[in-house]
Design a protein around this motif. Structure first.
Motif, PDB file in Angstrom:
ATOM      1  N   GLY A  99     140.972 -35.839-142.375  1.00 46.28           N
ATOM      2  CA  GLY A  99     139.616 -35.537-141.954  1.00 46.28           C
ATOM      3  C   GLY A  99     139.236 -34.092-142.205  1.00 46.28           C
ATOM      4  O   GLY A  99     139.577 -33.507-143.235  1.00 46.28           O
ATOM      5  N   THR A 100     138.574 -33.487-141.225  1.00 46.98           N
ATOM      6  CA  THR A 100     137.996 -32.152-141.405  1.00 46.98           C
ATOM      7  C   THR A 100     138.996 -31.023-141.188  1.00 46.98           C
ATOM      8  O   THR A 100     138.645 -29.867-141.352  1.00 46.98           O
ATOM      9  CB  THR A 100     136.819 -31.951-140.435  1.00 46.98           C
ATOM     10  OG1 THR A 100     137.283 -32.125-139.085  1.00 46.98           O
ATOM     11  CG2 THR A 100     135.710 -32.948-140.715  1.00 46.98           C
ATOM     12  N   GLY A 101     140.239 -31.350-140.842  1.00 46.78           N
ATOM     13  CA  GLY A 101     141.209 -30.288-140.558  1.00 46.78           C
ATOM     14  C   GLY A 101     142.082 -29.906-141.734  1.00 46.78           C
ATOM     15  O   GLY A 101     143.115 -29.252-141.547  1.00 46.78           O
ATOM     16  N   VAL A 102     141.684 -30.290-142.941  1.00 51.45           N
ATOM     17  CA  VAL A 102     142.532 -30.033-144.114  1.00 51.45           C
ATOM     18  C   VAL A 102     142.634 -28.537-144.413  1.00 51.45           C
ATOM     19  O   VAL A 102     141.633 -27.822-144.423  1.00 51.45           O
ATOM     20  CB  VAL A 102     141.963 -30.760-145.352  1.00 51.45           C
ATOM     21  CG1 VAL A 102     142.712 -30.347-146.613  1.00 51.45           C
ATOM     22  CG2 VAL A 102     142.044 -32.259-145.165  1.00 51.45           C
ATOM     23  N   VAL A 108     136.169 -47.397-153.520  1.00 53.14           N
ATOM     24  CA  VAL A 108     136.777 -46.598-152.454  1.00 53.14           C
ATOM     25  C   VAL A 108     135.683 -46.090-151.514  1.00 53.14           C
ATOM     26  O   VAL A 108     134.690 -45.505-151.964  1.00 53.14           O
ATOM     27  CB  VAL A 108     137.566 -45.402-153.024  1.00 53.14           C
ATOM     28  CG1 VAL A 108     138.157 -44.561-151.888  1.00 53.14           C
ATOM     29  CG2 VAL A 108     138.666 -45.879-153.956  1.00 53.14           C
ATOM     30  N   VAL A 109     135.867 -46.326-150.231  1.00 53.23           N
ATOM     31  CA  VAL A 109     134.984 -45.798-149.193  1.00 53.23           C
ATOM     32  C   VAL A 109     135.796 -44.831-148.339  1.00 53.23           C
ATOM     33  O   VAL A 109     136.826 -45.217-147.769  1.00 53.23           O
ATOM     34  CB  VAL A 109     134.401 -46.924-148.314  1.00 53.23           C
ATOM     35  CG1 VAL A 109     133.581 -46.335-147.172  1.00 53.23           C
ATOM     36  CG2 VAL A 109     133.541 -47.871-149.148  1.00 53.23           C
ATOM     37  N   SER A 110     135.353 -43.583-148.264  1.00 53.62           N
ATOM     38  CA  SER A 110     136.054 -42.570-147.456  1.00 53.62           C
ATOM     39  C   SER A 110     135.364 -42.407-146.108  1.00 53.62           C
ATOM     40  O   SER A 110     134.127 -42.408-146.019  1.00 53.62           O
ATOM     41  CB  SER A 110     136.077 -41.223-148.178  1.00 53.62           C
ATOM     42  OG  SER A 110     136.966 -41.240-149.272  1.00 53.62           O
ATOM     43  N   ILE A 111     136.181 -42.256-145.066  1.00 55.28           N
ATOM     44  CA  ILE A 111     135.657 -42.029-143.723  1.00 55.28           C
ATOM     45  C   ILE A 111     135.537 -40.531-143.464  1.00 55.28           C
ATOM     46  O   ILE A 111     136.526 -39.789-143.557  1.00 55.28           O
ATOM     47  CB  ILE A 111     136.563 -42.698-142.669  1.00 55.28           C
ATOM     48  CG1 ILE A 111     136.469 -44.223-142.797  1.00 55.28           C
ATOM     49  CG2 ILE A 111     136.173 -42.267-141.258  1.00 55.28           C
ATOM     50  CD1 ILE A 111     137.352 -44.983-141.834  1.00 55.28           C
ATOM     51  N   ASP A 112     134.354 -40.095-143.179  1.00 57.47           N
ATOM     52  CA  ASP A 112     133.943 -38.716-142.870  1.00 57.47           C
ATOM     53  C   ASP A 112     133.908 -37.810-144.094  1.00 57.47           C
ATOM     54  O   ASP A 112     132.914 -37.169-144.366  1.00 57.47           O
ATOM     55  CB  ASP A 112     134.791 -38.104-141.765  1.00 57.47           C
ATOM     56  CG  ASP A 112     134.014 -37.020-141.022  1.00 57.47           C
ATOM     57  OD1 ASP A 112     132.770 -36.975-141.153  1.00 57.47           O
ATOM     58  OD2 ASP A 112     134.634 -36.231-140.303  1.00 57.47           O
ATOM     59  N   LEU A 113     135.013 -37.729-144.865  1.00 57.98           N
ATOM     60  CA  LEU A 113     134.998 -37.023-146.142  1.00 57.98           C
ATOM     61  C   LEU A 113     136.213 -37.460-146.944  1.00 57.98           C
ATOM     62  O   LEU A 113     137.207 -37.913-146.356  1.00 57.98           O
ATOM     63  CB  LEU A 113     134.954 -35.511-145.970  1.00 57.98           C
ATOM     64  CG  LEU A 113     136.177 -34.725-145.547  1.00 57.98           C
ATOM     65  CD1 LEU A 113     135.873 -33.231-145.674  1.00 57.98           C
ATOM     66  CD2 LEU A 113     136.580 -35.008-144.123  1.00 57.98           C
ATOM     67  N   PRO A 114     136.177 -37.389-148.260  1.00 54.76           N
ATOM     68  CA  PRO A 114     137.330 -37.810-149.053  1.00 54.76           C
ATOM     69  C   PRO A 114     138.576 -37.017-148.670  1.00 54.76           C
ATOM     70  O   PRO A 114     138.524 -35.788-148.530  1.00 54.76           O
ATOM     71  CB  PRO A 114     136.893 -37.500-150.491  1.00 54.76           C
ATOM     72  CG  PRO A 114     135.403 -37.541-150.456  1.00 54.76           C
ATOM     73  CD  PRO A 114     135.032 -36.986-149.118  1.00 54.76           C
ATOM     74  N   SER A 115     139.674 -37.707-148.502  1.00 56.19           N
ATOM     75  CA  SER A 115     140.912 -37.043-148.084  1.00 56.19           C
ATOM     76  C   SER A 115     141.311 -35.963-149.081  1.00 56.19           C
ATOM     77  O   SER A 115     141.313 -36.179-150.291  1.00 56.19           O
ATOM     78  CB  SER A 115     142.038 -38.065-147.943  1.00 56.19           C
ATOM     79  OG  SER A 115     141.795 -38.894-146.836  1.00 56.19           O
ATOM     80  N   GLY A 134     138.257 -29.912-148.476  1.00 58.25           N
ATOM     81  CA  GLY A 134     137.951 -28.966-147.416  1.00 58.25           C
ATOM     82  C   GLY A 134     136.477 -29.057-147.061  1.00 58.25           C
ATOM     83  O   GLY A 134     135.651 -29.449-147.876  1.00 58.25           O
ATOM     84  N   THR A 135     136.129 -28.686-145.858  1.00 54.61           N
ATOM     85  CA  THR A 135     134.751 -28.879-145.408  1.00 54.61           C
ATOM     86  C   THR A 135     133.755 -27.885-146.007  1.00 54.61           C
ATOM     87  O   THR A 135     132.563 -28.169-146.064  1.00 54.61           O
ATOM     88  CB  THR A 135     134.666 -28.792-143.869  1.00 54.61           C
ATOM     89  OG1 THR A 135     135.308 -27.589-143.437  1.00 54.61           O
ATOM     90  CG2 THR A 135     135.323 -29.989-143.213  1.00 54.61           C
ATOM     91  N   LYS A 152     129.073 -32.538-144.770  1.00 55.80           N
ATOM     92  CA  LYS A 152     129.831 -31.286-144.768  1.00 55.80           C
ATOM     93  C   LYS A 152     129.404 -30.479-145.990  1.00 55.80           C
ATOM     94  O   LYS A 152     129.063 -31.030-147.039  1.00 55.80           O
ATOM     95  CB  LYS A 152     131.336 -31.560-144.797  1.00 55.80           C
ATOM     96  CG  LYS A 152     131.897 -32.017-143.441  1.00 55.80           C
ATOM     97  CD  LYS A 152     131.181 -33.220-142.878  1.00 55.80           C
ATOM     98  CE  LYS A 152     131.658 -33.654-141.508  1.00 55.80           C
ATOM     99  NZ  LYS A 152     130.849 -34.784-141.004  1.00 55.80           N
ATOM    100  N   LEU A 153     129.415 -29.179-145.856  1.00 56.55           N
ATOM    101  CA  LEU A 153     128.859 -28.299-146.877  1.00 56.55           C
ATOM    102  C   LEU A 153     129.458 -28.566-148.258  1.00 56.55           C
ATOM    103  O   LEU A 153     128.743 -28.587-149.266  1.00 56.55           O
ATOM    104  CB  LEU A 153     129.077 -26.841-146.479  1.00 56.55           C
ATOM    105  CG  LEU A 153     128.423 -25.785-147.371  1.00 56.55           C
ATOM    106  CD1 LEU A 153     126.918 -25.944-147.397  1.00 56.55           C
ATOM    107  CD2 LEU A 153     128.807 -24.392-146.884  1.00 56.55           C
ATOM    108  N   ALA A 154     130.769 -28.780-148.326  1.00 56.74           N
ATOM    109  CA  ALA A 154     131.432 -28.978-149.613  1.00 56.74           C
ATOM    110  C   ALA A 154     130.882 -30.184-150.365  1.00 56.74           C
ATOM    111  O   ALA A 154     130.914 -30.220-151.599  1.00 56.74           O
ATOM    112  CB  ALA A 154     132.938 -29.139-149.410  1.00 56.74           C
TER     113      ALA A 154
END
Length: 497
Positions: free
Chosen positions: A127-130, A152-159, A162-163, A185-187
């Motif tokens: 998630g967002t802690g990468v 492929v469907v990613s949850i919250d952001l692609p693994s 970085g955000t 997310k900005l990225a």
């Protein structure tokens, strides 16, 4: 819609848990229900779903979604990258709630997984802690996902993503769709890594509004609701003088297509009058294509003399197809020195400004500059990464006390104060010559119509992108062209209203 950093996202979660109050499991359940509902609405029950699960809360979301969709009638398969002992408390809790009917596998050789060709892969690994590059076992799993032919469907952001910044060259899951929670997310919105996200779907999970409102951020996301709130009304007893008169200084010998496109867009902007200043020999093409436009005739083959009485015009759009002849540069300087209201600077106007930095002091405050990446480089110089690029754009906007629109997949609109809005509309079919001319004409028309420069940019960029989507739906992204766009501006305005 405000865009927060990865750190702020985690703080928003904590604040919601403490002040709603709601338990962390309940908040995860809330998010998972929204994700599961989207999948139910967009993927048929006959489609197998294959979940890749990490050890943190993103994995917990994936396990909860798998449980919900199994109960909704889907065939769900779960691959646990880590052993149960390494899972976070929330992730382990949702693993224990997983129904017996959900097929699962823990670890093992990932290349030996038997994933049906019609299955949709659900990426719930990171998630967002990468922080930092991927390492095994996640590295091998991400490489395999990207090798698969499956959607492929990613949850919250692609693994792996970085955000914010630092994503250049980083390995991430390449998603077809990203179901991002609460806000993008900005990225996701920048060229450095945005391609990995595919189509972005923003799903609201109702994080505490008090935190969201108070959290500082210079970054925002333009949505339909944002645009609708800024639309001006049209008084019943208004007339053509009420709604503003725009002057377009566009086109030159052999380059009148740009002026014609800009004029067609300005005529769809809602302003009262549109005048196009052009070489006298080129007037017939405009009279045939846009009979509603007034003409101001230049005796030369390019922009060489100012139109009479610039005070008549509420705004000016200048640069599309204008060229950079010596007499054009001189006339452009005289116009900037003479005219004090906001102008829209595009194409050759930006190139002249880049080649003649001394002219920057004459750009009227609250103007709108619309560079594509190449023009931006000529204006601000090279940048090493997206973070530096953003800072250079903010400095340009601050120095000119103007709005800078950096055109792209999520065009960025930067205010003089350094607040950046990323557009949510548009499609790849807009990446064709002439699309920018349409945008410049529309923005100049909106300025004349009475919008301030920031509102004109936000509304205009969104409407332009929405028109592109509608155009693509009719002609297809490959076959649509900029000449089709002006007519779809009308549909876009009607949709928003």
């Amino acid at each position: 819609m405000k865009i927060l950093t990865g750190k702020q996202i985690r703080e928003a979660d904590r604040y919601t848990i403490e002040h709603e109050p709601v338990g962390s499991q309940e908040l995860m359940e809330r998010a998972s229900e929204v994700i599961a509902q989207w999948i139910c609405n967009h993927i048929g029950q006959e489609t197998p779903l294959f979940f890749f699960i990490g050890k943190g809360n993103n994995g917990g979301d994936g396990l909860a979604v798998a449980r919900m969709l199994y109960h909704a009638g889907y065939s769900c398969y779960v691959y646990l990258i880590y052993g149960k002992e390494l899972l976070s408390a929330e992730c382990r809790f949702n693993l224990e709630r997983l129904p017996e009917g959900v097929c699962r596998q823990e670890g093992g050789i990932v290349q030996e997984l038997d994933i049906p060709g019609d299955a949709v892969v659900i990426d719930a690994i990171l998630g967002t802690g990468v922080t930092g590059p991927l390492k095994d076992p996640v590295l091998s799993v991400v490489e395999m996902i990207n090798f698969l032919p499956n959607r492929v469907v990613s949850i919250d952001l692609p693994s792996g993503l970085g955000t914010e910044f630092g994503n250049d060259g980083r390995l991430t899951v390449m998603a077809e769709t990203t179901l991002t929670l609460e806000f993008p997310k900005l990225a996701m919105l920048m060229p450095e890594a945005g391609e990995a996200c595919g189509r972005i779907e923003v799903l609201a999970i109702d994080l505490d509004a008090r935190y969201m409102d108070a959290a500082p951020s210079p970054y925002y996301y333009v949505t339909e609701e944002v645009v609708r709130a800024q639309l001006l009304s049209r008084p019943k007893f208004g007339h053509k003088g009420t709604f503003g008169h725009v002057l377009l200084v566009c086109g030159s010998e052999g380059m009148m297509g740009a002026g014609i496109l800009a004029a067609a867009a300005a005529l769809r902007s809602g302003c009262g009058l549109v005048t196009l200043h052009l070489p006298i020999a080129e007037r017939m093409a405009v009279q045939v294509s846009s009979p509603s436009a007034l003409l101001s005739l230049d005796p030369g083959t390019c922009f060489s003399v100012l139109p009479r009485d610039l005070t008549r015009y509420a705004s000016i759009g200048i640069g599309c197809g204008m060229g950079q002849a010596e007499e054009t540069v001189a006339a452009f300087e005289t116009l900037l020195r003479t005219y004090s209201r906001p102008v829209v600077l595009d194409a050759d106007a930006l190139n002249i400004l880049a080649s003649n930095p001394r002219l920057r002091e004459y750009v009227p405050e609250e103007s709108i500059l619309t560079p594509h990446p190449g023009e931006l480089r000529r204006l601000v110089g090279e940048w090493d990464d997206e973070e530096q690029k953003l800072e250079l754009v903010k400095k340009l906007a601050a120095d000119l006390r103007s709005v800078v629109v950096v055109k792209g997949a999520h065009s960025m609109i930067c205010s003089p104060e350094g607040v950046c809005w990323f557009n949510s509309s548009g499609c790849a079919g807009l990446a064709k010559g002439g699309s920018g001319d349409v945008l410049a004409g529309l923005l100049a028309g909106l300025l004349a119509r009475g919008y301030d420069s920031m509102a004109a940019a936000v509304v205009g960029v969104y409407i332009h992108g929405l028109a592109g989507e509608k155009c693509a739906a009719y002609y297809g992204e490959e076959s649509m062209n900029s000449g089709d766009l002006p007519d779809f501006l009308a549909e876009a305005f009607m949709d928003i209203r």
